[in-house]
Write an enzyme that holds these catalytic residues in place. Sequence first.
Site, PDB file in Angstrom:
ATOM      1  N   GLY A  38      70.326  74.704 -59.563  1.00  0.00           N
ATOM      2  CA  GLY A  38      70.025  73.827 -60.683  1.00  0.00           C
ATOM      3  C   GLY A  38      71.001  74.000 -61.837  1.00  0.00           C
ATOM      4  O   GLY A  38      71.886  74.852 -61.825  1.00  0.00           O
ATOM      5  N   THR A  46      63.642  75.696 -54.695  1.00  0.00           N
ATOM      6  CA  THR A  46      63.573  76.373 -53.395  1.00  0.00           C
ATOM      7  C   THR A  46      62.169  76.297 -52.813  1.00  0.00           C
ATOM      8  O   THR A  46      61.988  76.018 -51.617  1.00  0.00           O
ATOM      9  CB  THR A  46      64.008  77.839 -53.545  1.00  0.00           C
ATOM     10  OG1 THR A  46      65.350  77.885 -54.052  1.00  0.00           O
ATOM     11  CG2 THR A  46      63.959  78.553 -52.205  1.00  0.00           C
ATOM     12  N   GLU A  75      72.602  75.219 -65.053  1.00  0.00           N
ATOM     13  CA  GLU A  75      72.519  76.551 -65.621  1.00  0.00           C
ATOM     14  C   GLU A  75      73.200  76.605 -66.982  1.00  0.00           C
ATOM     15  O   GLU A  75      74.357  76.160 -67.147  1.00  0.00           O
ATOM     16  CB  GLU A  75      73.167  77.589 -64.691  1.00  0.00           C
ATOM     17  CG  GLU A  75      72.415  77.754 -63.379  1.00  0.00           C
ATOM     18  CD  GLU A  75      72.988  78.850 -62.496  1.00  0.00           C
ATOM     19  OE1 GLU A  75      72.317  79.210 -61.517  1.00  0.00           O
ATOM     20  OE2 GLU A  75      74.099  79.334 -62.801  1.00  0.00           O
ATOM     21  N   ASN A 114      65.059  83.312 -62.981  1.00  0.00           N
ATOM     22  CA  ASN A 114      64.394  83.074 -61.696  1.00  0.00           C
ATOM     23  C   ASN A 114      64.508  84.332 -60.853  1.00  0.00           C
ATOM     24  O   ASN A 114      65.599  84.895 -60.712  1.00  0.00           O
ATOM     25  CB  ASN A 114      65.053  81.883 -60.980  1.00  0.00           C
ATOM     26  CG  ASN A 114      64.296  81.469 -59.733  1.00  0.00           C
ATOM     27  OD1 ASN A 114      63.267  82.041 -59.412  1.00  0.00           O
ATOM     28  ND2 ASN A 114      64.806  80.477 -59.040  1.00  0.00           N
ATOM     29  N   SER A 133      66.486  83.050 -57.235  1.00  0.00           N
ATOM     30  CA  SER A 133      67.394  81.947 -57.535  1.00  0.00           C
ATOM     31  C   SER A 133      68.383  81.752 -56.397  1.00  0.00           C
ATOM     32  O   SER A 133      68.989  82.710 -55.908  1.00  0.00           O
ATOM     33  CB  SER A 133      68.150  82.251 -58.830  1.00  0.00           C
ATOM     34  OG  SER A 133      69.083  81.223 -59.103  1.00  0.00           O
ATOM     35  N   SER A 134      68.551  80.495 -55.966  1.00  0.00           N
ATOM     36  CA  SER A 134      69.535  80.180 -54.929  1.00  0.00           C
ATOM     37  C   SER A 134      70.919  80.243 -55.546  1.00  0.00           C
ATOM     38  O   SER A 134      71.224  79.492 -56.473  1.00  0.00           O
ATOM     39  CB  SER A 134      69.280  78.784 -54.354  1.00  0.00           C
ATOM     40  OG  SER A 134      68.037  78.721 -53.717  1.00  0.00           O
ATOM     41  N   SER A 136      67.620  75.761 -63.184  1.00  0.00           N
ATOM     42  CA  SER A 136      67.448  77.021 -62.458  1.00  0.00           C
ATOM     43  C   SER A 136      66.085  77.609 -62.806  1.00  0.00           C
ATOM     44  O   SER A 136      65.747  77.773 -63.974  1.00  0.00           O
ATOM     45  CB  SER A 136      68.560  77.994 -62.844  1.00  0.00           C
ATOM     46  OG  SER A 136      68.363  79.226 -62.207  1.00  0.00           O
ATOM     47  N   GLY A 137      65.308  77.938 -61.804  1.00  0.00           N
ATOM     48  CA  GLY A 137      63.977  78.489 -61.995  1.00  0.00           C
ATOM     49  C   GLY A 137      62.883  77.454 -62.065  1.00  0.00           C
ATOM     50  O   GLY A 137      61.719  77.793 -62.312  1.00  0.00           O
TER      51      GLY A 137
END
Length: 1030
Positions: free
Chosen positions: A313, A38, A315, A83, A86-87, A33-34
């Site tokens: 991603g 994306t 986490e 992030n 973040s998605s 994540s981050g």
Amino acid sequence: MICVYTNFALSDEAYRSLRDQDKDQCILITGESGAGKTEASKLVMSYVAAVCGKGAEVNQVKEQLLQSNPVLEAFGNAKTVRNDNSSRFGKYMDIEFDFKGDPLGGVISNYLLEKSRVVKQPRGERNFHVFYQLLSGASEELLNKLTLERDFSRYNYLSLDSAKVNGVDDAANFRTVRNAMQIVGFMDDEAESVLEVVAAVLKLGNIEFKPESRVNGLDESKIKDKNELKEICELTGIDQSVLERAFSFRTVEAKQEKVSTTLNVAQAYYARDALAKNLYSRLFSWLVNRINESIKAQTKVRKKVMGVLDIYGFEIFEDNSFEQFIINYCNEKLQQIFIELTLKEEQEEYIREGIEWTHIDYFNNAIICDLIENNTNGILAMLDEECLRPGTVTDETFLEKLNQVCATHQHFESRMSKSSRFLNDTSLPHSCFRIQHYAGKVLYQVEGFVDKNNDLLYRDLSQAMWKASHTLIKSLFPEGNPAKINLKRPPTAGSQFKASVATLMKNLQTKNPNYIRCIKPNDKKAAHIFNEALVCHQIRYLGLLENVRVRRAGYAFRQAYEPCLERYKMLCKQTWPHWKGPARAGVEVLFNELEIPVEEYSFGRSKIFIRNPRTLFKLEDLRKQRLEDLATLIQKIYRGWKCRTHFLLMRKSQIVIAAWYRRYAQQKRYQQIKSSALVIQSYIRGWKARKILRELKHQKRCEEAATTIAAYWHGTQARRELKRLKEEARRKHAVAVIWAYWLGLKVRREYRKFFRANAGKKIYEFTLQRIVQKYFLDMKNKMPSLSPIDMNWPSRPYLFLDSTHKELKRIFHLWRCKKYRDQFTDQQKLIYEEKLEASELFKDKKALYPSSVGQPFQGAYLEINKNPKYKKLKDAIEEKIIIAEVVNKINRANGKSTSRIFLLTNNNLLLADQKSGQIKSEVPLVDVTKVSMSSQNDGFFAVHLKEGSEAASKGDFLFSSDHLIEMATKLYRTTLSQTKQKLNIEISDEFLVQFRQDKVCVKFIQGNQKNGSVPTCKRKNNRLLEVAVP
């Protein structure tokens, strides 16, 4: 960390493989994540859009595909501690291309939106972007319409510690999202409905409950402030009482029984949050489906597909719950497919093809996937089993079951594990368990697992949402329809996500994979800082080192013999254009001909393996050059064929033209010869004809000479005889004349003695006769025109003819009137009779009469027989309609007017509604006693009815019409024709009208009008109705 050039290079490779080799592709973007997944997906989309073809339709498709990102990011992304964008959902987009490589459309699939974020966010994180964008960027008018305020602190669902993000302009992003929705194809009312749902979700968080004890001792919840509930109901179109009851009671159905129980405060808050989460989650799914409708391919031709996977991603947070468990499970599956398709599959392929190979060890995470998804003793299966079993179910009972089943698993740890090696681990809390993932150990808080997996929404809330008048909200809750009640328990969130991931993996395995591994350089979200330990850790658990070793030890490219030979056969004369032997032998001949070193390739059982990419690039360059040579050869042959074809066509055309010319020349020569022969023939025939004519003329002159001589002779004889007869007659006439004169002389001598006595009378009579004769002859020439309105008449010449002159004038006027009347048809005679009747009734009495003289009486102004609007009215009337006109009926109470259709038939007077055509009143003509009107220039008239008649129950009628003279005249004549009695026409500026039991005086006065020259009517009191006339 994103390498733009690497993204573009991989996107280019995938796009060209799809376009040139007709292989479906997928691009898997993975990382923590981050790490920039994306942004990497945006670069892939931008590159594909840039290299595709151009054109209005293609550009529109590309623009819609690109603009779907801002919409989904606004509703599905949020700021986390790692992030800022973040998605919080997984997205897989299939981009569909035609055979040329131009995009046709796309299909988006979404996976597990983190809907728990709607009601609660960890410290330092935000809710979804759209809430902050709406409050920051919406206009004041829109906020007022949605009953929202800009202050974030007004809403309990929005965290305040991270409401503002550095470098993020929520207002500008809101405008971008609205523009993107318009480009994608959202209608204005659809976008407005979406924002109304978002506003309703925000307001749900402000509903608070208070406890209240019932008589039976049970606790129930009540809403503290109902203003928020009222605003939500106004936004969604739900009955406030229905939604309030749904927050306070829960109905449980079992077979034919229904049991309603009250909700305490905790349950009410749970119901509120469940409704907010479900409402937002279903809205997000609706948005994805709506975008798919706009971007889907419109053609049914065969399509090539490139998939782009941008999913959350791996986490590892301080507090990890059910959402992190599901997200990490998805990443485990993606890592597994990477291992299957690269490390494992590639090494197995070398062994299968008989290539000499030294096995390279790697970590296979299938054991972790099995721990989670095993159908019998997997964590998800046990969680579903715990949710479905009867009795008391809590997160603690779920953890106990995990400790019993998974205690011996090498990748599972808990405080209560039976394995003695974990008993001394004090870092592991009692309410947690730990899983050794491929990316590291993750500690999961078991609290909330059961509730989040159940994802339960009370049926009362579903039914309340279905009863909303808001079209979008009603469509989001189809299970709320009472006609479609399903008592079957819905699938859990875990089982749904597991099935979705299985479908995704199956889809990815049908395509050629391309990997973009995003590496996160640091945890500070800062540029130009690289944490070596963090980067190395990511490289190790992603399996990149093993992948590099496999790639370096193995072969860069492999292909089956048949497609390889088909692609490169033009590089060798022996294999071009057709190779008749086995494909492998053809490839060997081809590589030998090209003198490729033996160490650069190996022959497998069914494939050719090329070690160095430079060899493949060399083959591609040679193929490209050869294709250019072949294209030149094809052009040369085509041009030669085209020139030969053109020459043969020209030669054939020349032969045809020559043949036609020769034919034309011979035809022209023949025509000249024929014309010359005709000229000669005509000259000869003319000469012969002239010769015969001369002979005939000579013969005729001889005959005419004899005739002329005979005629002259006969004439001489006749004249001589005539002269003799005339001389004889002259002598006889002279004797007769002399005799006549002698007789006359004798008579005159006898008459002379009687003439003197009567000479005066005779002269007088003769003179008078001559004067009268001259008078009549002069009158013949001075007669006026035949127009009845021409009053000219010649003056009398003599006084004694005065009476005769006047009588002649009268007789002439009557005669020309009769001649004028004889020209009229029966209908014209009727019209003039009505005009004459109107003149007798209203001339010098009604000021409106002179303006009506020049207007023809039409009667049927509405054309009821032709207008389909009045078909019902026409069918209800069987008699002949004399008048059909719209009049204003004056209200007896206040003097205001109402439009009515005035119908006059042979026996009745009818009033009908102008809009519906329904008959309101029907009055027989025998009940009409009088018609009253003023002497001024207005259209008001009253119809007086016979007292005691059925029609007079409500009183007399007072009307206003633009054709008053015509209507009164026709009513007078029709009444006279039917009743044999003359209708009384009263013309007065004041007259009485019977209104029910009262007599009201209608008075006409002169006055200035506010609305121009239109008369106005006003009720002054119970006894006076005043009409102001300009």
